[in-house]
Enzyme design. Structure first.
Site, mmCIF file in Angstrom:
data_model
loop_
_atom_site.group_PDB
_atom_site.id
_atom_site.type_symbol
_atom_site.label_atom_id
_atom_site.label_comp_id
_atom_site.label_asym_id
_atom_site.label_seq_id
_atom_site.Cartn_x
_atom_site.Cartn_y
_atom_site.Cartn_z
ATOM 1 N N ASP A 260 0.835 -1.210 0.000
ATOM 2 C CA ASP A 260 0.000 0.000 0.000
ATOM 3 C C ASP A 260 0.867 1.257 0.000
ATOM 4 O O ASP A 260 2.053 1.220 0.348
ATOM 5 C CB ASP A 260 -0.978 0.015 1.190
ATOM 6 C CG ASP A 260 -0.286 0.002 2.546
ATOM 7 O OD1 ASP A 260 0.734 -0.704 2.700
ATOM 8 O OD2 ASP A 260 -0.755 0.710 3.458
ATOM 9 N N GLU B 172 0.082 -1.322 5.598
ATOM 10 C CA GLU B 172 1.177 -0.920 6.489
ATOM 11 C C GLU B 172 1.047 0.539 6.869
ATOM 12 O O GLU B 172 1.299 0.933 8.012
ATOM 13 C CB GLU B 172 2.526 -1.163 5.790
ATOM 14 C CG GLU B 172 3.740 -1.029 6.714
ATOM 15 C CD GLU B 172 4.299 0.382 6.825
ATOM 16 O OE1 GLU B 172 5.135 0.610 7.694
ATOM 17 O OE2 GLU B 172 3.875 1.274 6.050
HETATM 18 ZN ZN LIG Z 1 6.812 2.303 3.948
#
Ligand SMILES: [Zn+2]
Length: 386
Positions: A74, A136
């Site tokens: 992401d 993340e």
């Molecule tokens: Zn990163």
């Protein structure tokens, strides 16, 4: 497909954390499958997103041990940023490749994928694993789902290289990040009748000041680690809401506070001091105003454990040997490294590009950084060869 072509493909997927990452994950899965490598996908509980874990076995078929190359799929949003090129179309200029995620951290993933044919042709004594996560950027939510699946399968690894942008330096530690939401419940009344109410904002304010006092204590008295740019544990309240009218005593106030602890400081101990103040001091005082007053605290899932790699770990020694980097670099931003470490897999952070170029308009990676990462991963795979 070479690194640049992979990066072009990966950047074209708009994997901003609010979107699905399945297009990118499935493209990687299919490309690996075409080379005979099976992937395990683990899905987000709410669906629409997945982690990918794939093992390139050793020459004798062994899948245990070896090293994990870890990256998140992401990226952060481009909303409101003034880009000079399409952020989802890789654009090259003067030795730089522009696009969202080039530095953080599709560049590392692209290098790893481009090298898979080489990894497979090497006669390796140990396996290499690819671990690509979702979400993340919004609190390392995906990696724990993947790590849980690895634990169920009993898969062990000797180390992990998290390829966040460090300029190919070896980063051995980062702080932990802990976020809490607090709801203070008092009692509403007309604001002229203060003895009949219990002012939730005022009690929330006392608690917020307690958080600040603790932050000041850490700043003044330590502990310190001068390898961090902010060398002490930080705390703060960054969001608050409460009240419905200027002439009504508020019965509710909600705020969120965070702390970023140095490795070696227990987040539970810090949170324990907040809760001790609530139960021993604040709540008894509130209940003199209103016997049903209460304070709820919820730990938010966007919590990232700190990382502190041991210099004795094989992965730390290997990364240092391969890069020649002997410095002690520690960073204040969180990564998935702490989660791997907590799962029993020693981790270091080492990847192409620079954090200064991440998350901004015109994010870019220098092609020289990608070259350096290619050389690093080739040597790493070579170190696993017979
Ligand atoms: Zn990163």
């Amino acid at each position: 497909m070479d690194t640049r072509e992979w990066l072009r493909r990966l950047v074209a997927f708009d994997t901003t954390s609010r979107n699905s990452n399945l297009g990118m994950i499935e493209a990687i899965r299919d490309a690996l499958a075409a080379q005979g490598v099976a992937s395990e996908l683990t899905y987000a509980p709410e669906g629409g997103k997945a982690n990918l874990f794939a093992t390139l076995p050793a020459h004798d078929g062994a899948v245990q041990g070896g090293i994990i190359l870890s990256g998140h799929t992401d990226v952060v949003p481009v909303d409101g940023q003034a880009w000079n090129s399409d952020p989802f179309s890789l654009t090259e200029k003067d030795g730089r490749l522009y696009g969202r995620g080039t530095a953080d951290m599709k560049g590392y993933i692209a290098v790893a994928l481009a090298l898979v044919p080489e990894f497979l042709s090497l006669k390796r004594a140990k396996p290499l694993h690819l671990a690509f996560s979702y979400d993340e950027e919004i609190g390392c939510l995906g990696a724990p789902v993947m790590l849980e699946a690895l634990k169920r399968r009993g898969l062990r690894a000797e180390g992990c290289v998290v390829g966040e942008p460090t300029g190919m330096r070896v980063v051995v530690a980062h702080k932990g990040m802990n976020l809490y939401r607090c709801r203070v419940h008092g009692k509403a009344a007309h604001s002229s009748l203060t003895p009949r109410g219990c002012n939730a904002i005022e009690y929330a304010a006392r608690l917020i000041c307690r958080v600040r006092d603790l932050a000041d204590e850490f700043r003044t008295h330590g502990p310190y680690d001068d390898c961090f740019d902010v060398p002490f544990t930080t705390m703060g309240t960054n969001l608050i809401s409460g009240g419905i009218a200027v002439n009504t005593i508020p019965d509710a106030c909600e705020f969120s506070y965070e702390f970023r602890n140095l490795p070696g400081m227990s987040p539970d101990d810090i949170q324990g001091r907040i809760e001790a103040y609530i139960h021993e001091d604040l709540l008894p005082r509130m209940r003199r105003d209103h016997d049903a007053a209460r304070i709820e605290i919820e730990a938010m899932p966007a919590a990232v454990p700190s990382l502190e790699a041991s210099e004795r770990d094989a992965i730390t020694r290997l990364a240092r040997a391969l890069t020649g980097d002997r410095g002690t670099a520690k960073v204040s931003y969180g990564t998935e490294g702490g989660q791997f470490q907590n799962a029993g897999i020693p981790a270091v952070i080492c990847g192409p590009g620079h954090i200064e170029q991440a998350h901004r308009a015109d994010e870019f990676i220098e092609t020289a950084q990608l070259d350096a990462c290619e050389a690093f991963l080739r040597r790493l795979a070579g170190a696993l060869a017979d």
